[in-house]
Design a protein around this motif. Structure first.
Motif, PDB file in Angstrom:
ATOM      1  N   ARG A 143     -37.422 -88.688 -74.993  1.00 44.91           N
ATOM      2  CA  ARG A 143     -38.398 -87.708 -74.523  1.00 44.91           C
ATOM      3  C   ARG A 143     -37.984 -87.105 -73.177  1.00 44.91           C
ATOM      4  O   ARG A 143     -38.275 -85.945 -72.898  1.00 44.91           O
ATOM      5  CB  ARG A 143     -39.784 -88.346 -74.437  1.00 44.91           C
ATOM      6  N   VAL A 144     -37.283 -87.869 -72.353  1.00 46.78           N
ATOM      7  CA  VAL A 144     -36.742 -87.309 -71.104  1.00 46.78           C
ATOM      8  C   VAL A 144     -35.704 -86.242 -71.437  1.00 46.78           C
ATOM      9  O   VAL A 144     -35.684 -85.161 -70.833  1.00 46.78           O
ATOM     10  CB  VAL A 144     -36.119 -88.415 -70.224  1.00 46.78           C
ATOM     11  N   ALA A 145     -34.837 -86.529 -72.411  1.00 43.94           N
ATOM     12  CA  ALA A 145     -33.814 -85.550 -72.814  1.00 43.94           C
ATOM     13  C   ALA A 145     -34.464 -84.274 -73.355  1.00 43.94           C
ATOM     14  O   ALA A 145     -34.009 -83.161 -73.071  1.00 43.94           O
ATOM     15  CB  ALA A 145     -32.891 -86.164 -73.860  1.00 43.94           C
ATOM     16  N   LEU A 146     -35.539 -84.427 -74.118  1.00 47.59           N
ATOM     17  CA  LEU A 146     -36.252 -83.255 -74.626  1.00 47.59           C
ATOM     18  C   LEU A 146     -36.886 -82.468 -73.486  1.00 47.59           C
ATOM     19  O   LEU A 146     -36.812 -81.239 -73.446  1.00 47.59           O
ATOM     20  CB  LEU A 146     -37.327 -83.689 -75.622  1.00 47.59           C
ATOM     21  N   ALA A 147     -37.521 -83.176 -72.555  1.00 50.07           N
ATOM     22  CA  ALA A 147     -38.151 -82.500 -71.422  1.00 50.07           C
ATOM     23  C   ALA A 147     -37.114 -81.743 -70.597  1.00 50.07           C
ATOM     24  O   ALA A 147     -37.357 -80.616 -70.150  1.00 50.07           O
ATOM     25  CB  ALA A 147     -38.884 -83.526 -70.543  1.00 50.07           C
ATOM     26  N   THR A 152     -36.745 -75.431 -69.130  1.00 48.80           N
ATOM     27  CA  THR A 152     -36.291 -74.061 -68.839  1.00 48.80           C
ATOM     28  C   THR A 152     -36.938 -73.036 -69.769  1.00 48.80           C
ATOM     29  O   THR A 152     -36.656 -71.842 -69.669  1.00 48.80           O
ATOM     30  CB  THR A 152     -34.755 -73.958 -68.967  1.00 48.80           C
ATOM     31  N   GLU A 153     -37.765 -73.521 -70.689  1.00 45.79           N
ATOM     32  CA  GLU A 153     -38.494 -72.672 -71.641  1.00 45.79           C
ATOM     33  C   GLU A 153     -37.549 -71.753 -72.411  1.00 45.79           C
ATOM     34  O   GLU A 153     -37.667 -70.533 -72.394  1.00 45.79           O
ATOM     35  CB  GLU A 153     -39.572 -71.869 -70.916  1.00 45.79           C
ATOM     36  N   PRO A 154     -36.605 -72.361 -73.137  1.00 48.11           N
ATOM     37  CA  PRO A 154     -35.631 -71.565 -73.902  1.00 48.11           C
ATOM     38  C   PRO A 154     -36.265 -70.971 -75.153  1.00 48.11           C
ATOM     39  O   PRO A 154     -37.322 -71.418 -75.616  1.00 48.11           O
ATOM     40  CB  PRO A 154     -34.562 -72.599 -74.272  1.00 48.11           C
TER      41      PRO A 154
END
Length: 349
Positions: A143-147, A152-154
């Motif tokens: 979940r850290v990797a996802l966050a 950056t809201e890609p």
């Protein structure tokens, strides 16, 4: 029809004389969850890396938002990638890991901290911001990797087998997290996996690749129930495949005549394991093939039985525990396999 977010047009990727991707034509629409699936070496990860800008195509074009991206380096594309290894920085805290992409973009300290904390809260990690990465569980690191990728809201997120290192119960949980996030954010997800359960549980469309080429594209039900090629039928499910010439509604197979509802001529049919019944006695009507019991595979609520016909062809039947208990099979014991002829899928020969 609106222009796709991503378009691969006649894309090839060669390493020396070997093709990793032979010729790829694929459109990905905005807001789609697309899974690229196939065995090792099929070209799915190479395709993802070309989209990320980590590999350049040998020929053909890749466009994003109508712009040709072939020569645009990875750091100039808004295509964050969640790696199989996660690639988190062990020397940074949780919140510093999430802030990293924002810092590279020159976002000021206060703003990037606010946005990082917001995403940690959204991922259920509020209060974990000061922890080191080695103090987190596998699911928390995921979940850290996802966050870090989403802060950056890609417009698009790329994921390369991100759940492969997790325990089975965490995989199921993270599938829910990913699906919920994608639906809420409307971000296009391009997800590489070799896992049928992951792709079918989450994706809007599944792209099956084999030997550098696309074998089939469709929604999970289409792929599972209506495979277009033998490769797909063998890869995606516990399918039995019969082949032979058809005449007068009867297919002549190596295991004997089988009634089929298709035109005369050479044909292949797919009989899914969950449509096959086992019996000691030959059924009075319908298709029937005799095969010897080999072994069984316990798969939770069902059991997969493996049997072998006289010509050596393996067959599979999916039964319940109660059904198997009633049969009490022994290795080498003969059984009759039968199915509803109207439920088979006919493929091109």
């Amino acid at each position: 029809m609106t222009e796709p977010l991503v378009r691969f047009h006649e894309v090839k990727k060669r390493y020396g004389s070997a093709f990793a991707v032979k010729s790829l034509d694929l459109d990905i629409q905005r807001g789609e969850f697309v899974a690229l699936m196939g065995p090792s070496g099929c070209g799915k990860t190479t395709t993802l890396r070309m989209l990320a800008g980590l590999e350049q195509p040998t020929s053909g074009t890749i466009t994003i938002n109508g712009k040709v991206m072939n020569d645009v380096p990875a750091h100039q594309r808004d295509t964050p990638l969640v790696w199989q290894s996660l690639a988190l920085f062990p020397f940074l805290s949780v919140v510093e890991n999430v802030e990293f992409g924002l810092r590279m973009r020159g976002i000021d300290t206060a703003d990037r901290r606010e946005r990082a904390l917001k995403w940690l809260d959204r991922m259920g990690l509020a209060g974990f911001e000061a922890r080191r990465i080695d103090q987190l569980s596998g699911g928390q690191r995921q979940r850290v990797a996802l966050a870090r990728s989403l802060v950056t809201e890609p417009e698009m997120l790329l994921l390369d087998e991100p759940l492969s290192a997790l325990d089975a119960h965490l995989v199921i949980r993270m599938q829910g997290v990913l699906t919920k996030l994608q639906r809420e954010l409307g971000i296009t997800f391009v997800y590489v996996t070799h896992s049928q359960s992951e792709a079918f549980a989450m994706a809007d469309r599944v792209v099956i690749m084999g030997q550098g080429e696309i074998e089939q594209i469709g929604n999970p039900r289409e792929i599972f129930r209506a495979p277009k090629t033998r490769f797909v039928a063998e890869f995606v499910g516990r399918n039995n495949i019969l082949a032979g010439p058809v005449s007068g509604g009867v297919m002549t197979t190596a295991q004997g005549p089988v009634p089929v509802a298709t035109a005369d001529g050479p044909a292949q049919i797919v009989v899914a394991a969950d449509t096959v019944s086992l019996s000691r006695d030959r059924p009075a009507q319908g298709p029937a093939i005799q095969a010897a019991f080999l072994s069984e595979e316990f798969a939770g609520t069902v059991i997969i039985c493996y049997l072998e016909a006289a010509d050596g062809t393996e067959f599979k039947a999916q039964v319940t525990e109660a059904q198997l208990s009633a049969l009490q099979p022994e290795p080498g014991q003969p059984f009759w396999l039968t199915w509803d002829a109207s439920r088979v899928h006919v493929m091109k020969a």
